[in-house]
Design a protein around this motif. Structure first.
Motif, PDB file in Angstrom:
ATOM      1  N   LEU A 192      33.539 -37.201  30.668  1.00 35.34           N
ATOM      2  CA  LEU A 192      35.165 -36.992  30.732  1.00 35.34           C
ATOM      3  C   LEU A 192      34.739 -35.308  30.988  1.00 35.34           C
ATOM      4  CD1 LEU A 192      36.890 -38.639  27.296  1.00 35.34           C
ATOM      5  CD2 LEU A 192      36.812 -39.080  29.754  1.00 35.34           C
ATOM      6  N   SER A 193      36.080 -35.288  31.825  1.00 34.69           N
ATOM      7  CA  SER A 193      35.929 -33.722  32.123  1.00 34.69           C
ATOM      8  C   SER A 193      36.917 -32.647  31.020  1.00 34.69           C
ATOM      9  CB  SER A 193      37.165 -33.241  33.932  1.00 34.69           C
ATOM     10  OG  SER A 193      38.852 -34.162  32.991  1.00 34.69           O
ATOM     11  N   ASN A 194      36.550 -31.535  31.180  1.00 29.20           N
ATOM     12  CA  ASN A 194      36.923 -31.048  30.222  1.00 29.20           C
ATOM     13  C   ASN A 194      38.469 -30.887  29.433  1.00 29.20           C
ATOM     14  OD1 ASN A 194      34.057 -29.447  28.975  1.00 29.20           O
ATOM     15  ND2 ASN A 194      34.559 -27.816  29.845  1.00 29.20           N
ATOM     16  N   PRO A 195      39.403 -31.032  29.816  1.00 29.90           N
ATOM     17  CA  PRO A 195      40.761 -31.422  29.442  1.00 29.90           C
ATOM     18  C   PRO A 195      40.812 -32.801  28.991  1.00 29.90           C
ATOM     19  CG  PRO A 195      41.226 -30.395  32.330  1.00 29.90           C
ATOM     20  CD  PRO A 195      39.157 -30.775  31.279  1.00 29.90           C
ATOM     21  N   MET A 196      40.487 -33.761  30.006  1.00 28.00           N
ATOM     22  CA  MET A 196      40.428 -35.102  29.575  1.00 28.00           C
ATOM     23  C   MET A 196      39.333 -34.910  27.908  1.00 28.00           C
ATOM     24  SD  MET A 196      42.219 -36.788  31.655  1.00 28.00           S
ATOM     25  CE  MET A 196      43.130 -35.429  31.851  1.00 28.00           C
ATOM     26  N   LEU A 198      39.704 -32.718  25.407  1.00 28.49           N
ATOM     27  CA  LEU A 198      40.450 -32.210  24.784  1.00 28.49           C
ATOM     28  C   LEU A 198      41.457 -33.097  24.805  1.00 28.49           C
ATOM     29  CD1 LEU A 198      40.331 -28.282  26.367  1.00 28.49           C
ATOM     30  CD2 LEU A 198      39.661 -29.165  23.718  1.00 28.49           C
TER      31      LEU A 198
END
Lengths: 516, 170
Positions: A192-196, A198
């Motif tokens: 996952l990407s960082n915002p996802m 989180l």
């Protein structure tokens, strides 16, 4: 039926159906990856000189015992660099970055030793999987430890024991050693990407902090998988298994294991020396938290007095670090390393006498704070010796054993030394860590067990006109590498400085009383 | 005696027309969509986060829309509902539903707070234990709100004619 329900029911059903439609569309658009990882057959020119295992399966990482959970090699670009982890886990990164784990695969002393070994054998590069399995697992798992480099490098591969390499572990065999770890590095990681991450952190923690993994990496078994090293015919000339590094077993058989004081308790305590002193007083409470410093015994890699030589020895800067930040972190960890070393050992004069013109005295060299032998690890390089100096009332040296030549970097060959020796098939000592030539391991003097001591006795003739009182000066020295290694392998003119573990001065009263 | 039942419209204080706004229907639609995507995220997304990421993004966007719509609509609905509800049990169940919705939305907002902070350049996130607690509350508030919504839509908020008649006689 109530009208509100009649009105809303179709919309509720529509909403549910729409969500199912969205899920199915997402599955169609972005299906699950095929079997994660890379098939062995997809690594061009990959060499397997050691043949298959007993069941006929290929052993891509042999002679390291490292494995992936699904048996496949890793796709380098899917393995997160520690610098990426640092975006959210900065404190842990700052703890880990100066550590020996972070530079395990890039420190020049190690690299040169591997190169020297690789040059010894036609399959030297592939044999070096044995070393790299613990020092640079990313390189081995990606298939880069190969005479033909057909896999692209990545940051994570250069970071030695980077975050992912511990936080995906699912199995460890501390008695087998030689990197006997299984990593779910293909199957366990999320992408996952960082915002996802989180937004859905539980799956991130399931990927890198599964209960099974967390329990394992908190155990000494986990450390033992690499801090147990045995030579066999795969990577050396040994015809029977030679125990090179027995740190795990030393701990397992010690007071520390019996009292559940683990590797992590001391080496991951925020202030390891303070924790060791706490243990020495009998307070076995766990540290308040565990830091990722992995403070050990290699003081040289934290010797900022070496200036730019230190950056060179450490293999340059890690991704995600600036020069000033690197220096700041190294200085902090260097202080912790030196304090930990000084908390480990003690010296005690046991008896002394002067009879028939012979001065006799015994020094107890004590392992007061290490939960394993002192020294431990691969101690053909890391070694310890005792220096004793007897002086008369005028300060004149009467006896000196264990002197260190600061210019040539050589230790008195007659010193009492705790070291193991690599020996070739002819029984000759190999001073420069040539594993692939080693046939046998012998000990000049084995390490001192945890909470144990080694009584060293000296005897020297004294002239009849010696004027007392005599004084005895003792130093327990530790050095991370032999000078032969520095000259032969590193090929640099660097005297490897010793570190004083303990020192004491005594008055030999017995000698005074027997003075003529 | 078989007295004729009064028509619904003659029930005392009954609302003149049932609540049927486009907003409420949209809220129902979004609620069901969020429940479906949320259950997927909870139970199935872990086996394929490639697609799970899309579902997660949709869940977040739908959740923000749902919160905005509900916040703008609920005040008026509560005021009219309180005027028309004749059954204390229905009133209390409705308050309970509202409480569950608040818990659900609050949990969701707290869960995406780290995302909002990250997008604004601040790295901060809940401890693992707090994350677990928030996820637990969000999930169970969603289950209970789903049941509560069905009850809210199915249960009468008016008294039966017989009861009304008896009350009138009394």
């Amino acid at each position: 039926m109530k009208s509100q329900f009649k009105n809303n029911a179709p919309w509720l059903i529509l909403g549910l159906l729409a969500s199912i439609g969205l899920i199915l569309a997402a599955e169609w658009l972005r299906p699950a990856a095929d079997e994660p990882g890379v098939d062995l057959a997809d690594i061009p020119f990959y060499q397997l000189p050691f043949g298959p295992d007993a069941e006929g399966k290929p052993r891509p990482f042999w002679p390291s015992r490292l494995q992936t959970e699904n048996g496949r090699l890793i796709e380098p670009k899917t393995i997160q660099s520690a610098a990426a982890c640092a975006e959210c886990h900065q404190r842990e990164f700052d703890e880990w970055a100066p550590s020996l784990h972070a530079i395990a695969g890039r420190d020049v002393i190690y690299e040169k030793a591997v190169e020297a070994n690789e040059d010894l054998h036609r399959d030297g590069v592939e044999k070096a999987r044995f070393c790299e399995g613990c020092h640079a697992p990313g390189e081995v798992l990606a298939g880069r430890t190969n005479r033909f480099k057909s896999v692209m490098p990545s940051d994570a591969e250069t970071e030695g024991l980077t975050c992912v390499m511990c936080h995906t572990a699912t199995h460890a065999d501390p008695l087998e050693g030689n990197g006997a770890l299984t990593l779910a590095v293909n199957t366990g990681v999320d992408q996952l990407s960082n915002p996802m991450i989180l937004a859905a952190p539980r799956d991130h923690s399931r990927a890198f902090g599964a209960t099974k993994t967390n329990d394992l990496i908190a155990s000494a078994d986990f450390c033992g998988a690499c801090h147990t090293e045995n030579y066999d015919s795969s990577m050396s000339k040994a015809v029977s298994r030679q125990h090179v590094q027995s740190t795990f077993v030393e701990w397992r058989d010690s007071w520390y294991a019996r009292n559940d004081v683990t590797c992590q308790d001391c080496h991951m305590a925020p202030d390891p020396a303070a924790y060791v002193r706490q243990i020495r007083t009998g307070n076995l409470a766990n540290p308040e938290h565990y830091a990722h410093n992995f403070v050990g015994s290699n003081y040289l890699m934290f010797d900022t007095a070496l200036g730019s030589n230190l950056t060179y020895l450490r293999g340059g800067l890690l991704p995600g670090l600036t020069d000033s930040k690197n220096t700041q972190l190294i200085e902090r960890q260097g202080q912790a390393t030196r304090e930990l070393l000084r908390a480990a050992a003690g010296l005690e004069l046991r008896d002394s006498s002067l009879n028939d013109g012979q001065l006799r005295f015994s020094i107890a060299v004590q392992n007061l704070g290490a939960g394993h032998n002192l020294p431990t690890g691969v101690i053909d390089q890391k070694h310890m010796w005792l220096e004793v100096i007897v002086r008369d009332a005028d300060g004149k040296t009467l006896y000196h054993s264990g002197a260190f030549d600061q210019v040539r970097g050589e230790t008195d060959p007659d010193a009492v030394i705790w070291r193991e020796d690599f020996r070739d098939a002819q029984g000759q000592r190999i001073p420069d860590h040539l594993t692939f030539n080693t046939a046998q391991i012998t000990h000049l003097r084995p390490g001192i067990p945890a909470k144990g001591e080694d009584l060293v006795s000296y005897q020297t003739p004294l002239a009849a006109d010696v004027r007392g009182p005599l004084s005895l000066e003792t130093h327990l020295w530790y050095r991370v590498a032999t000078q032969e290694f520095a000259y032969n392998t590193l090929k640099i003119d660097l005297v490897i400085p010793p570190f004083e573990l303990a020192a004491a001065t005594y008055s030999l009263n017995g000698a005074n009383e027997t003075q003529p | 005696m078989n007295a004729p039942l009064p028509l619904e419209s003659t029930v005392r204080n009954a609302p003149a027309t049932p609540t049927k706004s486009r907003t409420s229907l949209l809220i129902s639609l979004l609620f069901a969509g969020l429940l479906g995507t949320g259950l997927h995220l909870e139970w199935l997304a872990g086996r394929n986060w490639n697609s799970g990421e899309i579902v997660l993004l949709a869940h977040l966007l739908l959740g923000l829309m749902f919160a905005a719509l509900l916040a703008g609509w609920i005040g008026q609905h509560v005021r009219s509902g309180l005027r028309s509800s004749q059954r204390p049990a229905f009133t209390w169940l409705s308050w309970l539903l509202l409480g569950k919705c608040v818990l659900l939305l609050l949990g969701g907002v707290l869960m995406i707070l780290p995302v909002a902070l990250y997008l604004s350049g601040v790295i901060w996130f809940w401890s693992f234990e707090t994350t677990e607690l928030l996820a637990f509350l969000h999930l169970w508030a969603a289950y209970l709100a789903g049941i509560g919504l069905l009850a809210h839509l199915l249960l009468r908020h008016w008294r039966h004619a017989t009861l009304t008649h008896k009350e009138a006689q009394a």
